[in-house]
Scaffold this motif. Structure first.
Motif, PDB file in Angstrom:
ATOM      1  N   ALA A 816     -26.928 -12.124  13.451  1.00 13.31           N
ATOM      2  CA  ALA A 816     -25.807 -11.792  12.562  1.00 13.31           C
ATOM      3  C   ALA A 816     -25.578 -10.288  12.533  1.00 13.31           C
ATOM      4  N   LEU A 817     -26.676  -9.509  12.507  1.00 10.91           N
ATOM      5  CA  LEU A 817     -26.547  -8.047  12.535  1.00 10.91           C
ATOM      6  C   LEU A 817     -25.958  -7.566  13.859  1.00 10.91           C
ATOM      7  N   ASN A 818     -26.431  -8.133  14.961  1.00 10.09           N
ATOM      8  CA  ASN A 818     -25.910  -7.739  16.276  1.00 10.09           C
ATOM      9  C   ASN A 818     -24.418  -8.021  16.386  1.00 10.09           C
ATOM     10  N   ALA A 819     -23.970  -9.150  15.807  1.00  8.85           N
ATOM     11  CA  ALA A 819     -22.545  -9.496  15.846  1.00  8.85           C
ATOM     12  C   ALA A 819     -21.713  -8.452  15.105  1.00  8.85           C
ATOM     13  N   GLN A 820     -22.211  -7.966  13.989  1.00 12.26           N
ATOM     14  CA  GLN A 820     -21.485  -6.946  13.224  1.00 12.26           C
ATOM     15  C   GLN A 820     -21.522  -5.592  13.938  1.00 12.26           C
ATOM     16  N   LEU A 821     -22.667  -5.283  14.549  1.00 12.23           N
ATOM     17  CA  LEU A 821     -22.765  -4.015  15.282  1.00 12.23           C
ATOM     18  C   LEU A 821     -21.798  -3.979  16.459  1.00 12.23           C
ATOM     19  N   ALA A 822     -21.573  -5.142  17.086  1.00 14.16           N
ATOM     20  CA  ALA A 822     -20.657  -5.203  18.230  1.00 14.16           C
ATOM     21  C   ALA A 822     -19.214  -4.913  17.827  1.00 14.16           C
ATOM     22  N   LYS A 823     -18.897  -5.096  16.553  1.00 12.61           N
ATOM     23  CA  LYS A 823     -17.536  -4.862  16.077  1.00 12.61           C
ATOM     24  C   LYS A 823     -17.275  -3.392  15.760  1.00 12.61           C
ATOM     25  N   VAL A 824     -18.324  -2.600  15.667  1.00 13.36           N
ATOM     26  CA  VAL A 824     -18.144  -1.188  15.325  1.00 13.36           C
ATOM     27  C   VAL A 824     -17.504  -0.466  16.500  1.00 13.36           C
ATOM     28  N   GLU A 836     -28.963   0.143   7.132  1.00  9.38           N
ATOM     29  CA  GLU A 836     -29.850  -0.368   6.090  1.00  9.38           C
ATOM     30  C   GLU A 836     -30.244  -1.810   6.375  1.00  9.38           C
ATOM     31  N   ALA A 837     -29.318  -2.615   6.939  1.00 11.57           N
ATOM     32  CA  ALA A 837     -29.636  -4.011   7.272  1.00 11.57           C
ATOM     33  C   ALA A 837     -30.730  -4.079   8.330  1.00 11.57           C
ATOM     34  N   ARG A 838     -30.748  -3.112   9.243  1.00 10.20           N
ATOM     35  CA  ARG A 838     -31.802  -3.089  10.265  1.00 10.20           C
ATOM     36  C   ARG A 838     -33.174  -2.927   9.607  1.00 10.20           C
ATOM     37  N   TRP A 839     -33.280  -2.054   8.569  1.00 13.25           N
ATOM     38  CA  TRP A 839     -34.566  -1.881   7.880  1.00 13.25           C
ATOM     39  C   TRP A 839     -34.867  -3.043   6.941  1.00 13.25           C
ATOM     40  N   MET A 840     -33.824  -3.708   6.445  1.00 13.70           N
ATOM     41  CA  MET A 840     -34.045  -4.919   5.627  1.00 13.70           C
ATOM     42  C   MET A 840     -34.733  -6.002   6.456  1.00 13.70           C
ATOM     43  N   ILE A 841     -34.370  -6.086   7.741  1.00 20.34           N
ATOM     44  CA  ILE A 841     -35.011  -7.079   8.615  1.00 20.34           C
ATOM     45  C   ILE A 841     -36.488  -6.743   8.789  1.00 20.34           C
ATOM     46  N   GLU A 842     -36.819  -5.432   8.860  1.00 18.61           N
ATOM     47  CA  GLU A 842     -38.223  -5.043   8.952  1.00 18.61           C
ATOM     48  C   GLU A 842     -38.971  -5.447   7.677  1.00 18.61           C
ATOM     49  N   ILE A 859     -36.576  -9.416  -0.975  1.00 18.33           N
ATOM     50  CA  ILE A 859     -35.910  -9.642   0.315  1.00 18.33           C
ATOM     51  C   ILE A 859     -35.988 -11.107   0.689  1.00 18.33           C
ATOM     52  N   SER A 860     -34.938 -11.613   1.369  1.00 16.18           N
ATOM     53  CA  SER A 860     -34.910 -12.995   1.871  1.00 16.18           C
ATOM     54  C   SER A 860     -33.839 -13.081   2.950  1.00 16.18           C
ATOM     55  N   GLU A 861     -33.846 -14.188   3.632  1.00 15.17           N
ATOM     56  CA  GLU A 861     -32.826 -14.393   4.678  1.00 15.17           C
ATOM     57  C   GLU A 861     -31.429 -14.372   4.084  1.00 15.17           C
ATOM     58  N   LYS A 862     -31.257 -15.025   2.942  1.00 15.75           N
ATOM     59  CA  LYS A 862     -29.941 -15.101   2.314  1.00 15.75           C
ATOM     60  C   LYS A 862     -29.454 -13.725   1.878  1.00 15.75           C
ATOM     61  N   ARG A 863     -30.366 -12.916   1.309  1.00 15.91           N
ATOM     62  CA  ARG A 863     -29.981 -11.573   0.866  1.00 15.91           C
ATOM     63  C   ARG A 863     -29.481 -10.732   2.056  1.00 15.91           C
ATOM     64  N   ILE A 864     -30.180 -10.850   3.167  1.00 16.75           N
ATOM     65  CA  ILE A 864     -29.771 -10.061   4.344  1.00 16.75           C
ATOM     66  C   ILE A 864     -28.406 -10.515   4.856  1.00 16.75           C
ATOM     67  N   LEU A 865     -28.205 -11.833   4.969  1.00 18.62           N
ATOM     68  CA  LEU A 865     -26.925 -12.345   5.459  1.00 18.62           C
ATOM     69  C   LEU A 865     -25.778 -11.953   4.541  1.00 18.62           C
ATOM     70  N   ASN A 866     -26.008 -12.010   3.261  1.00 19.04           N
ATOM     71  CA  ASN A 866     -24.959 -11.604   2.317  1.00 19.04           C
ATOM     72  C   ASN A 866     -24.642 -10.120   2.471  1.00 19.04           C
ATOM     73  N   HIS A 867     -25.678  -9.323   2.643  1.00 19.78           N
ATOM     74  CA  HIS A 867     -25.468  -7.878   2.823  1.00 19.78           C
ATOM     75  C   HIS A 867     -24.645  -7.590   4.083  1.00 19.78           C
ATOM     76  N   ILE A 868     -24.975  -8.285   5.164  1.00 18.81           N
ATOM     77  CA  ILE A 868     -24.246  -8.070   6.421  1.00 18.81           C
ATOM     78  C   ILE A 868     -22.793  -8.515   6.295  1.00 18.81           C
ATOM     79  N   GLN A 869     -22.563  -9.638   5.622  1.00 19.49           N
ATOM     80  CA  GLN A 869     -21.197 -10.161   5.487  1.00 19.49           C
ATOM     81  C   GLN A 869     -20.328  -9.262   4.625  1.00 19.49           C
ATOM     82  N   GLN A 870     -20.936  -8.505   3.738  1.00 16.98           N
ATOM     83  CA  GLN A 870     -20.169  -7.621   2.857  1.00 16.98           C
ATOM     84  C   GLN A 870     -19.729  -6.341   3.543  1.00 16.98           C
TER      85      GLN A 870
END
Length: 871
Positions: A816-824, A836-842, A859-870
């Motif tokens: 999900a993070l890679n997909a958002q990075l590709a749009k930059v 920040e999402a990259r360090w959240m995964i760590e 931290i959780s999977e859902k928190r990270i996905l929500n952060h990326i979607q925002q």
């Protein structure tokens, strides 16, 4: 029998033709003769003149009289006549006399080699005819020096037949007397190769050849022959040759040959050459109709596709081509008022066709031809004639050749408005030119925006997806049709939904895709996202085309993806900016702040637009330089590095302090770093320390006062800060080396994927430059992440299945993070939220594999996905 010849005038003429006068350059008689066949015979000059005076019907031309008075074969006589005009009469008389007798050069069977060597002295590499001249001169010189008996012996020794030599000399004397009677003068100076051989060629027009394959020549009337082996031209013959005679033995051989140029043939064989003309067309530069001329002599092409004026050849067809191409198609180069106005009117109507993407507005070209046809007089087939006529005609009828809009338009085009198809595009305070092109196979099909290369760094691709209003509805239809079938069936019929979207959307309020998703949700209740549209299915003309141009409006590059063009032209943009900028802004070899203020942005007016650049310091290791960047974010990053270097050049180095303060354990850990040279790691630590100190005070140094303040602060705190960072790095490297040791050795298949994932994580945490990249604040977290990896490695053999489940969850958020990075966009920095999402995964890895260490925040999977979607 002379009596028969005197009573049959037609026989005289036909007999002269039969012995070859038809093949030589000049026709000796004026027609008409009575066409009858005779077998052979020859009429002397006195007999011919007697017949002429008695009957009064046969009239000799001057060429015919001259030929008749030269007592050799008509071919040779023709050479003599031509040589008198070209100034090589003496040499041609020698050659003509030599060709009229048996060759005096002997070649006994028992002494072939000796005779060949004796005769080779006179040979010429390009012409066997010249060998006659060389031999003649040699004999002439020998006769002057030797007595008669000695000369006879000399001829025998050199394998020359004495009697034939005498015959050659006697015949030359007779020819010399004949031309003397005609009051022709022999030349005193030797002629050039070209002059001599053009004279010889006049009598050998049917004995020319063109080199085909394997030294075989194609001759007149499709005959194929080879150069006689004894000739110097036999081994590597020239492209074109002429021959004195063709003799058939084992093959058809050409004897006594010479190299010629094909352009010599045209003036000599004008009466024999057959001309044809192909591809008549108008050329703008000469302003006339040009055709390609082919000339054929006895089946040999002597002129191939030569450009000639076609008007004098076929004035009727040339006039038609001139009217169609020069006037109707607009190829004529002129600034005449009628022509300029007509072309402007045509361009305006063609522009309407390009905008509406239809070919039914402008009339057919034939209508324009029919307009000009009755107005332009006969005989006008080039620009010179046309302008001469028009200069007089426009005085009486100045509007005679003016088009009217009604003449040019097949149908009304009031529906094509400037609101739907504007000529300019407004981007902030910039106004960019738009152009339209209707050609589906072309690279610029559709709408193109023209961007000066110096402005490329100021343009982003937002808003361009809205296209122009006239094509917006068609694009919306195509977007709806690109949806997956499961979603597309909710928006049928697509044209109705697209029309409703266009009417409801506020242009440029957001991206077109986001606005469509909102409107389609409101109309159907079906939720879709911009990712659901398949943009690859859009026709090219429904995507904006970007044309990047230099200051002279020449195309530099074009494409449909602006970010790709920016990446490709980064150096070109910077060069264009430097050309516009004032001299002295960019500087080199700076070791202290001696250049005044350094603004974040530099602007310079260029024509109708303002060029913007971003000056920054750049690191040159032992100095710094000032450079103009086209990208603001790239300039900021370079400036940080350049400022650090300039500070370090002006304060004492902390290396000595580190050597004294660090414990041996830390020194050893740095020595065994994974990058090789320890100096790389030390430089990284010092850079991180300087950047940490600048960030603490939030210093953005742009003038000398700020630089002095930053220098004092860094000098004061650099040593302890670098020491603290080095201790953290020592801890990280120790953990890194421990983990690397555990990864060595044999690995079972059930943990292979986990080991690969751990290696990938290590490479992202510890790499060349990681200290400055992570910064002081994250070094402690990096150490904790490495400890988490140690714990994971210990637990992995116990429960690999549980590890695999955690890894699947981590891969999900990473994708999900890679997909958002590709749009930059490439021209913009990575958003802070995605970093920040990259360090959240760590942190999530710590939560999954080493909960005992704890995480910095929940931290959780859902928190990270929500952060990326925002984002």
């Amino acid at each position: 029998d002379p009596e028969i010849l005197r009573t049959n005038l037609a026989s005289v003429i036909l007999q002269m033709l039969a012995i070859g006068l038809g093949d030589i350059g000049g026709f000796p008689f004026i027609e008409p003769p009575d066409p009858r066949h005779i077998r052979d015979g020859f009429l002397l000059l006195e007999e011919l003149q007697a017949v002429e005076s008695k009957h009064g019907k046969l009239v000799l031309t001057p060429l015919g009289r001259n030929l008749a008075q030269i007592p050799v074969d008509p071919r040779l006589a023709r050479m003599v006549v031509e040589s008198q005009q070209l100034g090589c009469l003496n040499e041609v008389l020698v050659i003509a006399a030599g060709l009229s007798i048996q060759d005096p050069r002997e070649r006994p069977m028992e002494k072939k080699q000796a005779s060949d060597e004796a005769h080779r002295r006179f040979a010429d590499p390009s012409s066997d005819f010249v060998s006659w001249i060389n031999l003649w001169q040699h004999l002439k010189d020998q006769q002057k020096e030797l007595s008669a008996s000695q000369f006879r012996k000399k001829c025998r020794d050199e394998y020359l037949a004495y009697l034939r030599v005498r015959e050659w000399q006697d015949l030359y004397a007779q020819l010399k007397q004949a031309v003397h009677d005609l009051k022709w003068r022999l030349n005193d100076t030797p002629p050039s190769y070209d002059t001599l051989h053009r004279a010889l060629l006049s009598g050998l027009l049917s004995h020319v050849g063109f080199k085909d394959n394997n030294n075989e020549y194609l001759g007149a009337r499709n005959r194929k022959f080879f150069v006689f082996p004894g000739s110097p031209l036999a081994k590597k013959g020239p492209k074109w040759i002429m021959a004195a005679e063709l003799t058939e033995t084992s093959r058809l051989f050409a004897r006594c040959c010479a190299k010629i140029e094909p352009e010599w043939l045209e003036p000599l064989a004008a009466h024999l050459i057959k001309k044809s003309y192909v591809e008549p067309h108008f050329e703008a530069k000469p302003g006339s109709v040009i055709a390609l001329e082919n000339q054929v002599l006895y089946g040999l092409t002597v002129v191939h596709r030569r450009k000639v004026q076609y008007g004098p050849i076929d004035p009727v067809e040339a006039r038609e081509i001139f009217i169609r191409s020069a006037l109707a198609e607009g190829q004529l180069q002129t600034q005449e008022a009628f022509f300029v106005a007509n072309q402007k009117l045509l361009e305006d109507i063609e522009s309407l066709e390009h905008k509406s993407r239809r070919r039914d507005i402008l009339v057919d070209e034939q209508v324009l031809v029919d307009f000009y046809e009755p107005r332009i007089p006969e005989g006008i087939y080039n620009a010179q004639l046309f302008f001469g006529w028009w200069k007089k005609a426009k005085r009486e009828q100045p509007d005679l050749l003016d088009f009217s809009k009604a003449l040019l338009m097949q149908r009304n085009a009031d529906h094509i408005s400037t609101l739907d198809f504007p000529d300019t595009w407004h981007k902030g305070n910039l106004r960019l030119q738009l152009s339209y092109h209707f050609e589906p196979a072309a690279a610029d099909d559709g709408v193109s925006v023209h961007i000066p290369v110096a402005l490329l760094n100021q343009i982003d691709d937002s808003d361009f997806d809205w296209l122009v209003a006239g094509l917006r509805e068609e694009k919306c239809i195509a977007l709806i049709k690109s949806l997956p079938k499961s979603l597309r069936r909710n928006f049928v019929p697509a044209p109705d939904y697209a029309r409703a979207c266009v009417q409801a959307m506020v242009p440029f309020s957001a991206s077109l895709l986001e606005a469509m998703c909102k409107q389609l949700l409101r109309m159907s209740g079906t939720r879709i996202s911009p990712e659901d549209f398949d943009l690859t299915q859009l026709p090219a003309h429904l995507q904006m085309n970007f044309k990047i141009e230099d200051d002279k409006n020449n195309l530099v590059a074009e494409g449909r993806v602006l970010d790709t063009l920016k990446a490709e032209l980064q150096g070109v943009v910077a060069k264009a900016i430097r050309q516009v900028a004032d001299k002295g802004i960019e500087q080199e070899a700076l070791t202290e702040w001696s250049f005044g203020d350094l603004p974040q942005q530099y602007q310079q007016q260029k024509g109708n637009y303002q060029v913007r650049a971003f000056p920054a310091l750049i690191d040159k290791k032992d100095s710094v330089a000032i450079k103009l960047f086209d990208d603001e974010f790239e300039a900021l990053d370079a400036h940080r590095q350049g400022l650090r270097r300039l500070l370090l050049l002006n304060i004492p180095s902390p290396v000595k302090h580190l050597q004294q303060a660090l414990p041996n354990k830390a020194k050893l850990a740095m020595y065994f770093n994974p990058f090789g040279q320890v100096q790389i790691l030390i430089d990284d630590i010092i850079a991180a320390a300087v950047q940490q100190l600048l960030d603490e005070k939030a210093l953005d140094v742009r003038n000398q006062a700020q630089f002095e303040q930053a220098k004092d602060w860094v000098r004061q705190e650099l040593n302890p800060t670098a020491e603290q960072i080095a201790l953290k790095v020592e801890q990280i490297l120790t953990l890194y080396q421990s983990i690397k040791k555990r990864l060595k050795g044999k690995i079972s298949l059930d943990i292979a994927f986990a080991m690969s994932d751990i290696q990938s994580q290590l490479d992202k945490l510890v790499f060349k430059g990681f200290v400055e990249s992570c910064g002081w604040n994250r070094l402690a977290d990096v150490a904790r992440y490495l400890k988490a990896i140690e714990i994971r490695v210990e637990k992995l053999p116990v429960d690999p299945t549980r590890d695999r489940l955690h890894m699947q969850s981590i891969n999900k958020v990473q994708e999900a993070l890679n997909a958002q990075l590709a749009k930059v966009p490439r021209s913009q920095p990575t958003p802070t939220a995605l970093i920040e999402a990259r360090w959240m995964i760590e942190e999530y890895r710590v939560s999954c594999f080493a909960q005992v260490l704890g995480t910095a925040y929940p931290i959780s999977e859902k928190r990270i996905l929500n952060h990326i979607q925002q984002v």
